[in-house]
Write a protein that holds these residues in place. Sequence first.
Motif, short mmCIF file in Angstrom:
data_model
loop_
_atom_site.label_atom_id
_atom_site.label_comp_id
_atom_site.label_asym_id
_atom_site.label_seq_id
_atom_site.Cartn_x
_atom_site.Cartn_y
_atom_site.Cartn_z
N PHE A 3 5.10 12.81 -1.88
CA PHE A 3 3.65 12.04 -2.13
C PHE A 3 2.72 12.12 -0.70
CE2 PHE A 3 0.95 8.42 -2.14
CZ PHE A 3 0.02 8.79 -3.25
N GLY A 4 3.42 11.98 0.45
CA GLY A 4 2.60 12.01 1.62
C GLY A 4 2.16 13.39 1.67
N PHE A 5 2.85 14.45 1.49
CA PHE A 5 2.32 15.96 1.68
C PHE A 5 1.35 16.06 0.48
CE2 PHE A 5 6.05 16.33 4.26
CZ PHE A 5 5.70 17.08 5.63
N TRP A 6 1.50 15.53 -0.58
CA TRP A 6 0.52 15.87 -1.59
C TRP A 6 -0.88 15.26 -1.30
CZ3 TRP A 6 -2.41 12.04 -4.29
CH2 TRP A 6 -3.12 12.76 -5.30
N ALA A 7 -0.71 13.87 -0.79
CA ALA A 7 -1.96 13.37 -0.20
C ALA A 7 -2.58 14.10 0.94
CB ALA A 7 -1.68 11.78 0.33
N LEU A 50 -6.93 8.93 1.02
CA LEU A 50 -5.74 9.82 0.73
C LEU A 50 -5.03 10.15 2.23
CD1 LEU A 50 -7.32 12.56 -1.35
CD2 LEU A 50 -5.27 11.49 -2.00
N LEU A 51 -5.83 9.94 3.43
CA LEU A 51 -5.33 9.95 4.64
C LEU A 51 -4.47 8.69 4.99
CD1 LEU A 51 -5.23 11.68 7.27
CD2 LEU A 51 -7.27 10.06 8.12
N ILE A 52 -4.98 7.65 4.35
CA ILE A 52 -4.30 6.20 4.78
C ILE A 52 -2.95 6.43 3.71
CG2 ILE A 52 -4.56 4.02 4.42
CD1 ILE A 52 -7.40 4.08 4.92
N ALA A 53 -3.06 6.66 2.37
CA ALA A 53 -2.02 6.75 1.65
C ALA A 53 -0.97 7.68 1.97
CB ALA A 53 -2.44 7.01 0.09
N GLY A 54 -1.42 8.88 2.43
CA GLY A 54 -0.52 9.78 3.00
C GLY A 54 0.34 9.21 4.01
N SER A 55 -0.31 8.57 5.17
CA SER A 55 0.28 7.99 6.17
C SER A 55 1.25 7.03 5.94
CB SER A 55 -0.77 7.62 7.20
OG SER A 55 -1.57 8.69 7.58
N ALA A 56 0.75 6.13 4.71
CA ALA A 56 1.78 4.94 4.54
C ALA A 56 3.00 5.37 3.99
CB ALA A 56 0.47 3.98 3.52
N SER A 57 2.79 6.59 3.06
CA SER A 57 3.88 7.02 2.35
C SER A 57 4.86 7.54 3.23
CB SER A 57 3.50 8.14 1.41
OG SER A 57 4.41 8.38 0.52
N LEU A 58 4.63 8.35 4.32
CA LEU A 58 5.56 8.82 5.25
C LEU A 58 6.09 7.71 6.03
CD1 LEU A 58 3.67 12.20 6.42
CD2 LEU A 58 5.55 11.89 4.72
N ALA A 59 5.30 6.55 6.36
CA ALA A 59 5.96 5.27 7.09
C ALA A 59 6.97 4.88 5.93
CB ALA A 59 4.58 4.39 7.36
N CYS A 60 6.59 4.74 4.63
CA CYS A 60 7.59 4.25 3.78
C CYS A 60 8.86 5.15 3.76
CB CYS A 60 6.96 4.26 2.48
SG CYS A 60 5.92 2.69 2.06
#
Lengths: 68, 207
Positions: free
Chosen positions: A21-25, A37-47
């Motif tokens: 999901f991070g790479f998709w974002a 999308l930048l925030i979601a991608g970063s948050a997803s990789l942090a998750c």
Amino acid sequence: MSLKAFHIVFVIISTLLCVAFGFWAFDARSAGDDTSLLIAGSASLACSVALVVYGVWFLRKLKGVSYL
Amino acid sequence: MSSELLPYTVKPHPVTGVYSGKLGVWLFLASEVMLFGAFFSAYILLKVGAPLEGPAHWPLHSERHMSWMIGGFNTLVLIISSVTMVMAWVSLKSGNFGKARMLLGATVALAVLFLVIKITMEYIPHWRDGLTTNTSNFWGIYYTMTGLHGVHILGGIVVISYFIGPGSKLWHENPEYYTNRIECTGLYWHFVDLVWIFLFPTLYLMS
């Protein structure tokens, strides 16, 4: 397979989803200029990192419990 | 009393190596894999066979009116609910019934939150926009798969609520048996959450 083993499988698949999901974002953001999308991608990789840490903690906590 | 009538509810069966409830749940989950597997196969076949243009075409990502934010948040809700579920089981294994009950309550609350978000922020706005099961094959399979998953979430809410409420007296009679029942419920709950983890990218992210 015990709940312990199934939970580990679940954490691994969730981690993979977070990475994907991070790479998709990040990929979707490259097509436009959506900050969310930048925030979601970063948050997803942090998750995904948090899930790996949690998985290791969980394994240590349930050291004595069977995988069967 | 029930553990006397039903053999191997606590101790592992000498042949299978697991107690009977766990074997039963895994057999049930095997049938569930076939059920959801059939729908995922149908999704792929419908998508591959859909025309490129016209009213029956497969909607592009931008045409689906589906928010990755809502889907992503709901995914997070279910992942956290799996953690609370497994922690309830861990608490029971260490003899902490009060904490386990609180964690089971948190699991139910998260499951209810998932359904409320799904219905109020997705289903109802879609219906208002005229996107129903009759709109196209995509919307037909979308409502079927997410609806079936929602029914499973509802089933999980009923079962977990039972173990928080009237079913909890088993803890005082036979703690190990109760712990095993929570493990079986946890296996089911993890499966339901795992289905969503495959549904989310399929329906929300893939174009």
